[in-house]
Design an enzyme around this catalytic site. Structure first.
Site, PDB file in Angstrom:
ATOM      1  N   SER A 267       7.400   4.522 -32.993  1.00 52.77           N
ATOM      2  CA  SER A 267       6.871   5.633 -33.785  1.00 52.77           C
ATOM      3  C   SER A 267       5.358   5.781 -33.695  1.00 52.77           C
ATOM      4  CB  SER A 267       7.273   5.452 -35.249  1.00 52.77           C
ATOM      5  OG  SER A 267       6.884   4.177 -35.729  1.00 52.77           O
TER       6      SER A 267
ATOM      7  N   HIS B 101       1.931   5.214 -41.136  1.00 53.11           N
ATOM      8  CA  HIS B 101       1.791   5.605 -39.738  1.00 53.11           C
ATOM      9  C   HIS B 101       0.517   6.443 -39.575  1.00 53.11           C
ATOM     10  CE1 HIS B 101       6.095   4.564 -39.593  1.00 53.11           C
ATOM     11  NE2 HIS B 101       5.928   4.433 -38.289  1.00 53.11           N
TER      12      HIS B 101
END
Length: 272
Positions: free
Chosen positions: A41, A246
């Protein structure tokens, strides 16, 4: 000591000339580059929004591989990175785009193998001691089992793309060290999570070096832009929850992209 104006002017001219040469070499090289982006990711672009390249894998046009490709117009670009990927997923489903004509590969991998998501969940929802215990378990996995998993991935990449320049990127610290006044998780948890990133990055760096790949450390680039810095390049707890912890679109553009671009430019200059 103040340098004479002539010396300063000459130094500036040399710096501009060097930058021009590196930039020109990189541009010329990119036109013949066959680039494949692999990984998890942190490469697909989870957290960066605009999952317009593949919603299932959360491949974003804001992710550093797509931004590099858009800026350099390589001869070909295959975006195989996928949210949630582990080393086994790279081996089983991401290497199909590699070939002897592949000249550039990027990859982030290892965080999910070490249990990144479950560690974060524990640290967000549980006590300091539970968080530290989860981090220590992940660090032990990184030290004892991850090297072999990474070696398998890296050797497979080299086998399928023998002529490629492979850039292995790592993971930034999540929190600033001076976190007084930071709302949310405790200082103890912040320190533990950063230590996990350091352990993971150290293992990744050693495995990359053993494979003869380029290791690109992003921690310095993100310094001062971690969570609680006031200028975050990372998502805190968000909705959807999967975007949490993230890089944001800015984290890719200002964090990962410059580090990756710098390595590709150096490689191009060395060949010119």
């Amino acid at each position: 000591m103040k340098l004479p104006r002539l010396v300063v002017s000459a130094a500036c001219a040399l710096a501009v000339s060097a930058a021009t040469v590196v930039g020109a070499a990189a541009s010329a090289s990119a036109s013949t580059t066959n680039y494949v982006a692999l990984g998890d990711s942190y490469s697909s672009g989870t957290g960066a929004g605009s999952y317009d390249l593949d919603s299932a894998c959360q491949r974003s046009s804001n992710a550093y591989p797509a931004k590099w490709a858009a800026a350099h117009s390589p001869a070909s670009f295959a975006f195989a990175a996928c949210a949630g990927a582990k080393t086994g997923d790279v081996l089983n489903s991401q290497l199909g785009s590699l070939s002897s004509s592949t000249s550039l590969v990027s990859i982030t991998i290892g965080g999910n193998d070490a249990g990144f998501s479950s560690v974060m969940q524990t640290c967000v929802l549980s006590s300091d001691s539970s968080c530290v215990s989860a981090v220590n378990t992940a660090k032990n996995f990184a030290d004892t089992q991850l090297p072999g998993l990474l070696n398998n991935v890296y050797s497979s990449i080299r086998s399928k793309a023998p002529n490629a320049h492979v850039v292995v990127l790592d993971y930034p610290h999540l929190y600033i060290t001076n976190d007084s006044g930071c709302i949310g998780m405790s200082h103890t948890k912040h320190v533990a999570l950063n230590s996990a990133a350091d352990e993971l990055d150290t293992v990744i760096g050693k495995a990359a070096a053993n494979a003869g790949f380029t290791f690109a450390d992003v921690r310095g680039q993100f310094a001062g832009h971690e969570l609680c810095s006031g200028d975050n390049w990372l998502n805190a707890v968000t909705w959807p929850i999967g975007n949490s912890y993230h890089p944001t679109a800015t984290g890719h553009a200002s964090g990962y992209l410059p580090v990756f671009s710098g390595q590709t430019a150096l490689a191009a200059a060395s060949k010119s």
